[in-house]
Scaffold this motif. Sequence first.
Motif, short mmCIF file in Angstrom:
data_model
loop_
_atom_site.label_atom_id
_atom_site.label_comp_id
_atom_site.label_asym_id
_atom_site.label_seq_id
_atom_site.Cartn_x
_atom_site.Cartn_y
_atom_site.Cartn_z
N LYS A 1 23.06 -36.98 38.56
CA LYS A 1 22.03 -37.82 38.14
C LYS A 1 21.74 -37.75 36.48
O LYS A 1 21.08 -38.42 35.75
CB LYS A 1 20.65 -37.42 38.87
N ALA B 1 13.05 -36.62 47.06
CA ALA B 1 12.47 -38.23 46.46
C ALA B 1 13.13 -38.41 45.19
O ALA B 1 13.59 -39.45 45.11
CB ALA B 1 11.11 -38.03 46.13
N ASN C 1 16.84 -38.85 46.02
CA ASN C 1 17.03 -39.82 47.04
C ASN C 1 17.89 -39.21 48.23
O ASN C 1 18.70 -39.98 48.72
CB ASN C 1 17.38 -41.25 46.47
N VAL C 2 17.69 -38.10 48.67
CA VAL C 2 18.29 -37.38 49.80
C VAL C 2 17.18 -36.86 50.74
O VAL C 2 16.15 -36.89 50.31
CB VAL C 2 19.23 -36.27 49.19
N SER C 3 17.88 -36.37 51.84
CA SER C 3 16.77 -35.83 52.76
C SER C 3 16.60 -34.63 52.67
O SER C 3 17.53 -33.68 51.87
CB SER C 3 17.54 -36.22 54.25
N GLU D 1 25.26 -37.26 52.49
CA GLU D 1 24.15 -37.87 51.84
C GLU D 1 23.91 -39.06 52.73
O GLU D 1 24.83 -39.65 53.26
CB GLU D 1 24.39 -38.17 50.50
N SER E 1 19.45 -44.62 51.30
CA SER E 1 17.96 -44.99 51.43
C SER E 1 17.63 -46.30 51.11
O SER E 1 18.46 -47.00 50.33
CB SER E 1 17.15 -44.00 50.45
N TYR F 1 14.80 -47.45 50.52
CA TYR F 1 13.61 -47.56 49.78
C TYR F 1 13.56 -48.50 48.62
O TYR F 1 14.32 -48.49 47.84
CB TYR F 1 13.29 -45.87 49.21
N ASN F 2 12.18 -49.21 48.68
CA ASN F 2 12.05 -50.21 47.86
C ASN F 2 13.22 -51.57 47.79
O ASN F 2 13.16 -51.98 46.54
CB ASN F 2 12.11 -49.53 46.33
#
Length: 122
Positions: free
Chosen positions: A18, A56, A59-61, A72, A75, A77-78
């Motif tokens: 990241k 969060a 973006n992984v579990s 991996e 997601s 999300y959004n």
Amino acid sequence: MEDAYDFGMILQKLRKEKGLTQEQLARKICKESSIISRYEKNLQAPTFETVRAFAAIFNVSMDYLSGMEKRERISAYNLSDEQIVIVNKLISAFRSSNSASNKKLSPESCQLLGEIVEELSK
């Protein structure tokens, strides 16, 4: 041989992917940068809430962070409903492409590419 569970290694890998420094990651979870170093060296275990925050951020579990899940997840999300449909089509197209010997774009792939371009140009 690697340990099956190496939270520190997983955390460091995700942080570097990241492009975050230990200090930047620490700020995101409202902690001192030294704590990230301790987590990455497996000198201290994070709390459940901290692991949830890392999940969060990256973006992984939580299973992935714990080493229980090897792959991996993607997601949604959004994303809008339309974007989720496109992402699912894209995944399907990649799977088909990986198993096909013909590397030319199929009509379905051309259609999907058009949908992606249209969505990105909104």
